[in-house]
Design an enzyme around this catalytic site. Sequence first.
Site, PDB file in Angstrom:
ATOM      1  N   HIS A 478      -0.370   1.479   0.689  1.00 17.86           N
ATOM      2  CA  HIS A 478       0.755   2.218   1.257  1.00 17.86           C
ATOM      3  C   HIS A 478       1.191   3.342   0.312  1.00 17.86           C
ATOM      4  O   HIS A 478       1.300   4.511   0.724  1.00 17.86           O
ATOM      5  CB  HIS A 478       1.921   1.245   1.504  1.00 17.86           C
ATOM      6  CG  HIS A 478       3.164   1.886   2.037  1.00 17.86           C
ATOM      7  ND1 HIS A 478       3.531   1.816   3.369  1.00 17.86           N
ATOM      8  CD2 HIS A 478       4.143   2.611   1.428  1.00 17.86           C
ATOM      9  CE1 HIS A 478       4.666   2.475   3.545  1.00 17.86           C
ATOM     10  NE2 HIS A 478       5.064   2.973   2.377  1.00 17.86           N
ATOM     11  N   GLU A 479       1.441   2.998  -0.946  1.00 12.53           N
ATOM     12  CA  GLU A 479       1.916   4.010  -1.899  1.00 12.53           C
ATOM     13  C   GLU A 479       0.849   5.064  -2.166  1.00 12.53           C
ATOM     14  O   GLU A 479       1.166   6.242  -2.365  1.00 12.53           O
ATOM     15  CB  GLU A 479       2.359   3.343  -3.207  1.00 12.53           C
ATOM     16  CG  GLU A 479       3.540   2.392  -3.061  1.00 12.53           C
ATOM     17  CD  GLU A 479       4.779   3.048  -2.476  1.00 12.53           C
ATOM     18  OE1 GLU A 479       4.950   4.278  -2.624  1.00 12.53           O
ATOM     19  OE2 GLU A 479       5.592   2.339  -1.849  1.00 12.53           O
ATOM     20  N   HIS A 482       1.107   7.884   0.269  1.00 14.21           N
ATOM     21  CA  HIS A 482       2.060   8.927  -0.134  1.00 14.21           C
ATOM     22  C   HIS A 482       1.417   9.873  -1.145  1.00 14.21           C
ATOM     23  O   HIS A 482       1.566  11.092  -1.069  1.00 14.21           O
ATOM     24  CB  HIS A 482       3.306   8.298  -0.762  1.00 14.21           C
ATOM     25  CG  HIS A 482       4.241   7.668   0.208  1.00 14.21           C
ATOM     26  ND1 HIS A 482       4.703   8.322   1.339  1.00 14.21           N
ATOM     27  CD2 HIS A 482       4.834   6.434   0.220  1.00 14.21           C
ATOM     28  CE1 HIS A 482       5.533   7.520   1.989  1.00 14.21           C
ATOM     29  NE2 HIS A 482       5.624   6.376   1.344  1.00 14.21           N
ATOM     30  N   HIS A 485      -0.990  12.289   0.365  1.00 10.37           N
ATOM     31  CA  HIS A 485      -0.243  13.311   1.108  1.00 10.37           C
ATOM     32  C   HIS A 485       0.148  14.437   0.143  1.00 10.37           C
ATOM     33  O   HIS A 485       0.024  15.632   0.461  1.00 10.37           O
ATOM     34  CB  HIS A 485       1.003  12.669   1.728  1.00 10.37           C
ATOM     35  CG  HIS A 485       1.649  13.489   2.803  1.00 10.37           C
ATOM     36  ND1 HIS A 485       2.792  13.080   3.463  1.00 10.37           N
ATOM     37  CD2 HIS A 485       1.346  14.687   3.340  1.00 10.37           C
ATOM     38  CE1 HIS A 485       3.141  13.985   4.360  1.00 10.37           C
ATOM     39  NE2 HIS A 485       2.282  14.981   4.293  1.00 10.37           N
TER      40      HIS A 485
END
Length: 696
Positions: A478-479, A482, A485
């Site tokens: 999940h992290e 980020h 991105h």
Amino acid sequence: MLCARRLGGLRAGLRVRRVSTGWSPVGAAFTVQPQGRRLDWFGERGGLFGVPELSAPEGFRVAQEKALRRTEQLVQRVCATPPGPQTVLIFDELSDSLCRVADLADFVKIAHPEAAFREAAEEACRSIGTMVEKLNTNVELYQSLQRLLADKKLVDSLDPETRRVAELFMFDFEISGIHLDREKRKRAVDLNVKILDLSSAFLMGTHLPNTIEKRLLPEGIRHHFELAGDHVVVDSLRAEAPDDLVREAAYKIFLYPNAGQLKRLEELLSSRDLLAKLVGYPTYSHRALQGTIAQSPETVMEFLEKLSDKLSERTMKDFEMIRGMKMKLNPQNSELMPWDPPYYSGLIRAERFNIEPGLYCPFFSLGACMEGLSLLFNRLLGVSLYGEQPVKGEVWSEDVRKLAVVHESEGLLGYIYCDFFQRADKPHQDCHFTIRGGRLKEDGDYQLPVVVLMLNLPHSSRNLPTLLTPGMMENLFHEMGHAMHSMLGRTRYQHVTGTRCPTDFAEVPSILMEYFANDYRVVHQFARHYQTGQSLPRNMVSRLCESKKVCAAADMQLQVFYAALDQIYHGKHPLRSSTTDILRDTQERFYGLPYVPNTAWQLRFSHLVGYGAKYYSYLMSRAVASMVWRECFRQDPFNRAAGERYRREMLAHGGGREPMLMVQGMLQKRPSIDDFVNTLVSDLDLDFETFLMDST
């Protein structure tokens, strides 16, 4: 205004590199114990993140003074520049000069192990914040942007990204009330300061423990809590405690209303409403949702109400299943209460699927997981992760790892600092910090992004590598969503770099990575037993994935309740009744389990500060991520063409394009609210084909 988001900042000037002899395989960076890297706090060293001034705490003052001088020069320059694209470029450089100090300091003040560094960073944040307040009320600066946006011919000549960034800067200005007359402008500034103070005080209050006289608790459960003289201290809900009475006591004591906290919440909501009305919005929610996927509170409530209706029957079945488990274990007290679902749903998952985390950990060594991420990114996007040795003083703890993110043809894209391991006084949160945003500089070079990922993983030992539970592995993915991105955004302006985009879009890349983390074809590439090399069996992955769907409707219904409560609190004012009465009514309408008298869960709702009127974003982002997964990656999670489209349509733009346009570009259609709802609900269906195949 100019540095309002918690993202950005740091030294400029890194050039794209094709090769580095200092790069090593990413797995080795997390498997091998650091050698010869113990930090010498007294010897000569470089600065944090390579910023020369930050070799000592005093360097923050030097850095902030340098930024403030540069800010003053840029303000003079933009005010003297004729309106045009150059106006936006100077505004962005102004924003960057502030963020490169403020956002770096924002990270250091909570993460650095040395108090002197934390205090210096805190002071830097205050200093930059004062400058931002000053700029918020600089009418001449505001008018330089207004002249550009008031000239239709000039606006029409701007490219879409430049126009959007100009409008975002104007939006930030007007939130501060700079377009109002002097008296109202002062009122807006005062309200902004009051909201900041109330937010800080409320946030602190959400974590404070409650105490109760020891004699009021049954003697048999007192040892479950911290004792302080004649009192018992309750600092959490104890949601996983096996004893029903312990959970009930924790719930009623921890959520007992605090008059001071109640007053802070009421004042915070009222002040937000007053500010929104002052700057021209009917409610705070209307102001907060401008530019998002949802666009308006009416759309958000339509989404939540339709989702609640679709979930209703499934949620009731989940509650019946949980009630059945409670009756089985505690027949004398089988009424289902709000403190029951987390514990009993966990028991049901364990009973049905045998998903003891200890069975999975040996297959998820940190080094293997990082290699798996690098392999996935390479096949999807042509990107690889490499370890790079930091210079002395560049990192704040000896166990921080530095990763170079390298594209097969574009070269170095940026850096990720991995602060993954537990240490004393480190915040217990998994999060992503942008330390420097990407932007195109005046000399044509690209300012490479730099981010930090913070986790709280156990350290490795001499005989045992760091082993992750399935939940830790999913959080890592999940992290890293980020982080990628931030790495793959190639915006012209740092104001919209990477994750600087609307909240209901910012979580899409990270949640999408959770789908990859739960796909056997991806997990099979890296999940190997750290001792035997055996692959994680497919049926274990299937059991894990299917177990997450047990009672998932009830879990999602709870999130709908929280999101609806958030919308009502930030909707029409004055509120129709007290925040506690609204909580009770909303819980009855959107959740289904009874409100417990003399409790006030809203006083522990910390997300009301950072996600005010935007808590729905988690659900909407999950809907978008699910649609992207289904349409583009479910058939082949390594589809390079889909990966390139994902970068081109969604990741590359940061916040420089309307979020719905990015979603539309990726999905090749404009999804409706019904599409979002149906996708979320269909995610709850058990995959019987996989389950039956794995059972044979």
